[in-house]
Design an enzyme around this catalytic site. Structure first.
Site, PDB file in Angstrom:
ATOM      1  CG  ASP A 185      -1.856   0.969   1.308  1.00  0.00           C
ATOM      2  OD1 ASP A 185      -1.802   2.296   1.109  1.00  0.00           O
ATOM      3  OD2 ASP A 185      -3.259   0.540   1.000  1.00  0.00           O
ATOM      4  CB  ILE A 186       1.040   4.211  -2.252  1.00  0.00           C
ATOM      5  CG1 ILE A 186      -0.314   4.843  -2.349  1.00  0.00           C
ATOM      6  CG2 ILE A 186       1.432   3.523  -3.438  1.00  0.00           C
ATOM      7  CD1 ILE A 186      -0.529   5.629  -3.256  1.00  0.00           C
ATOM      8  CG  ASN A 192     -12.016  -0.833   3.770  1.00  0.00           C
ATOM      9  OD1 ASN A 192     -12.345  -1.175   4.596  1.00  0.00           O
ATOM     10  ND2 ASN A 192     -10.968  -0.136   3.441  1.00  0.00           N
ATOM     11  N   GLY A 207     -14.976   3.375   3.402  1.00  0.00           N
ATOM     12  CA  GLY A 207     -13.611   3.564   3.113  1.00  0.00           C
ATOM     13  C   GLY A 207     -13.049   3.129   1.863  1.00  0.00           C
ATOM     14  CD  GLN A 208     -14.529  -0.763  -2.972  1.00  0.00           C
ATOM     15  OE1 GLN A 208     -15.873  -1.137  -2.451  1.00  0.00           O
ATOM     16  NE2 GLN A 208     -13.969  -1.255  -3.823  1.00  0.00           N
ATOM     17  CG  HIS A 258      -8.442  -3.092  -2.723  1.00  0.00           C
ATOM     18  ND1 HIS A 258      -9.755  -2.578  -3.130  1.00  0.00           N
ATOM     19  CD2 HIS A 258      -8.176  -2.323  -1.482  1.00  0.00           C
ATOM     20  CE1 HIS A 258      -9.748  -1.242  -2.691  1.00  0.00           C
ATOM     21  NE2 HIS A 258      -8.942  -1.267  -1.360  1.00  0.00           N
ATOM     22  CG  HIS A 272      -6.744  -2.763   2.927  1.00  0.00           C
ATOM     23  ND1 HIS A 272      -6.130  -1.738   2.743  1.00  0.00           N
ATOM     24  CD2 HIS A 272      -8.025  -2.490   2.393  1.00  0.00           C
ATOM     25  CE1 HIS A 272      -6.693  -1.050   1.833  1.00  0.00           C
ATOM     26  NE2 HIS A 272      -7.984  -1.535   1.844  1.00  0.00           N
TER      27      HIS A 272
END
Length: 119
Positions: free
Chosen positions: A35-36, A92, A98-99, A105, A107
């Site tokens: 994750d960035i 999410n 919060g998507q 995907h 997390h």
């Protein structure tokens, strides 16, 4: 159409190699990358290579690929050495949850204590 790459989808662009990502695992059906904006020492996203809007759509449209995403999340936990101390897998689903990228995907979070509820 479900499964088809979407030209405006960031994750479809990552799968296609058009946008760089720090890939940590890849399978025939999934891609995992860091994750960035990590929220824990280990924060890896596991995505299906095929486009599905969210976790619910993925489960309904491609249950085997949903299982692949979960299996790869477990492999990430082992690879990142968070398996013994515990880790969290979060999907999410929807903007209110919060998507922010509408490509399913998971997390994978670990490497520190994770409180509940998360927020």
């Amino acid at each position: 159409m479900a499964g088809e790459p979407q030209g405006d989808c960031l994750f479809c662009k990552i799968v296609a190699g058009e946008v760089p990502a720090t890939v940590v695992r890849e399978s025939e059906t999934t891609l995992a990358f860091r994750d960035i904006n990590p929220q824990a020492p280990t924060h890896v996203l596991v995505i299906p290579k095929a486009h599905h809007t969210d976790a619910a759509a993925l489960a309904a449209e491609a249950p085997q690929i949903a299982a692949d995403v979960l299996r790869e999340a477990g492999e990430i936990a082992r690879q990142e050495k968070t398996e013994d101390d515990g880790y969290r897998i979060v999907f999410n689903t929807g903007a209110g949850a919060g998507q922010t990228v509408f490509h399913a995907h998971a997390h994978v979070l670990g490497g520190r204590g994770l409180t509940w509820p998360p927020g």
